[in-house]
Write a protein that holds these residues in place. Sequence first.
Motif, short mmCIF file in Angstrom:
data_model
loop_
_atom_site.label_atom_id
_atom_site.label_comp_id
_atom_site.label_asym_id
_atom_site.label_seq_id
_atom_site.Cartn_x
_atom_site.Cartn_y
_atom_site.Cartn_z
N ASP A 138 0.82 -1.21 0.00
CA ASP A 138 0.00 0.00 0.00
C ASP A 138 0.85 1.26 0.00
OD1 ASP A 138 1.04 -0.26 2.54
OD2 ASP A 138 -0.81 0.32 3.58
N ILE A 139 2.06 1.18 -0.53
CA ILE A 139 3.00 2.31 -0.44
C ILE A 139 2.46 3.56 -1.13
CG2 ILE A 139 4.30 1.72 -2.54
CD1 ILE A 139 6.85 2.56 -0.96
N ALA A 140 1.62 3.40 -2.13
CA ALA A 140 1.08 4.55 -2.85
C ALA A 140 0.21 5.43 -1.96
CB ALA A 140 0.27 4.09 -4.06
N LYS A 141 -0.26 4.87 -0.83
CA LYS A 141 -1.11 5.62 0.09
C LYS A 141 -0.34 6.19 1.27
CE LYS A 141 -5.11 2.69 -0.99
NZ LYS A 141 -6.15 1.77 -0.42
N ARG A 142 0.98 5.99 1.29
CA ARG A 142 1.79 6.41 2.43
C ARG A 142 2.73 7.56 2.08
NH1 ARG A 142 2.34 2.40 6.63
NH2 ARG A 142 1.02 0.59 6.19
N TYR A 143 3.19 8.24 3.11
CA TYR A 143 4.32 9.16 2.97
C TYR A 143 5.59 8.34 3.12
CZ TYR A 143 1.05 13.03 3.33
OH TYR A 143 0.02 13.90 3.09
N LEU A 164 9.80 4.59 -6.91
CA LEU A 164 8.66 4.93 -6.05
C LEU A 164 7.51 5.52 -6.87
CD1 LEU A 164 10.51 6.49 -2.98
CD2 LEU A 164 9.51 4.21 -3.17
N LEU A 165 7.85 6.39 -7.82
CA LEU A 165 6.81 6.97 -8.67
C LEU A 165 6.11 5.89 -9.50
CD1 LEU A 165 8.61 10.20 -9.98
CD2 LEU A 165 7.01 10.00 -8.08
N GLU A 166 6.87 4.93 -9.99
CA GLU A 166 6.29 3.84 -10.78
C GLU A 166 5.35 2.99 -9.93
OE1 GLU A 166 9.69 1.81 -12.24
OE2 GLU A 166 10.02 3.20 -13.92
N ASN A 167 5.54 3.01 -8.61
CA ASN A 167 4.67 2.27 -7.71
C ASN A 167 3.56 3.14 -7.13
OD1 ASN A 167 5.69 -0.73 -6.90
ND2 ASN A 167 7.43 0.53 -7.53
N GLY A 168 3.35 4.29 -7.72
CA GLY A 168 2.20 5.11 -7.38
C GLY A 168 2.38 6.13 -6.29
N VAL A 169 3.61 6.31 -5.79
CA VAL A 169 3.84 7.29 -4.73
C VAL A 169 3.94 8.69 -5.34
CG1 VAL A 169 5.33 8.01 -2.83
CG2 VAL A 169 5.10 5.57 -3.38
N PRO A 170 3.11 9.64 -4.94
CA PRO A 170 3.23 11.00 -5.46
C PRO A 170 4.57 11.62 -5.06
CG PRO A 170 1.10 10.67 -4.39
CD PRO A 170 1.95 9.50 -4.03
N GLU A 171 5.19 12.37 -5.95
CA GLU A 171 6.50 12.95 -5.69
C GLU A 171 6.53 13.77 -4.41
OE1 GLU A 171 9.45 16.31 -7.62
OE2 GLU A 171 8.11 15.21 -8.96
N GLU A 172 5.46 14.53 -4.18
CA GLU A 172 5.43 15.40 -3.01
C GLU A 172 5.27 14.64 -1.69
OE1 GLU A 172 1.29 15.32 -4.90
OE2 GLU A 172 3.38 15.47 -5.56
N ARG A 173 5.02 13.34 -1.77
CA ARG A 173 4.91 12.52 -0.55
C ARG A 173 6.23 11.82 -0.20
NH1 ARG A 173 -0.69 9.67 0.99
NH2 ARG A 173 -2.06 11.46 0.75
N ILE A 174 7.29 12.15 -0.90
CA ILE A 174 8.59 11.53 -0.66
C ILE A 174 9.50 12.52 0.07
CG2 ILE A 174 10.61 10.45 -1.71
CD1 ILE A 174 8.80 9.84 -4.14
#
Length: 227
Positions: A138-143, A164-174
């Motif tokens: 569920d990494i796309a939903k986490r910071y 991380l982006l390819e796995n759905g994490v928004p850039e601003e959440r990294i």
Amino acid sequence: MATVTAPTSQTAPASIPPSVCTLAHTAQLEALYTIIRDKQTSRGDFLFYSDRIIRLLVEEGLNHLPVVPKSVKTPTGATYDGVGFEGKICGVSILRAGEAMEAGLREVCRSVRIGKILIQRDEETALPKLFYSKLPPDIAKRYVLLLDPMLATGGSAIKAVEVLLENGVPEERIIFINLISAPEGLRNFCSKYPKTRVITGWIDQGLNEKAYIIPGLGDFGERRYCL
């Protein structure tokens, strides 16, 4: 006895990218960095004092997570209007040196989930290549707190954010956390990912002809793991 009121050896670029935050450079912090930079420092002391810095960095990283209003009842029956973290977090370490930062994250974030990314240089192209990744489903939903102690050219960190982006994490959440950065690496990384926050303990002078950070502290992984 003379006393030092503020460190002066920090060498920063004329203009630090707005997404970069450094620790407050107190005399105590410079003393910690002096210890871990010293080639004569024992492995035990290197572990102890680098862990102290890592914990400071993780704490600073948490300061950049968003919060929402939260009211609680205290044991006196009164109401306290405070805040709570907005969402769940996880750590992702860039192997192998990044693993050294996992303990510091676990010390301040109870039961935090941690993923791993292995990036190495492709011998044919000389570019960073993903060899392995294991991330929370569920990494796309986490910071995400991205962990790697050294930022030299920025190649590995850039590739890790790409994963991380390819796995759905928004850039601003990294939030990328490291001990020492080279100005060249900061410029490369921040120009590629301007929305990703960078928390670094120290910005060094730059890179030499072998792309080693100067003055640096040598190979972090070797000093950490090799007896």
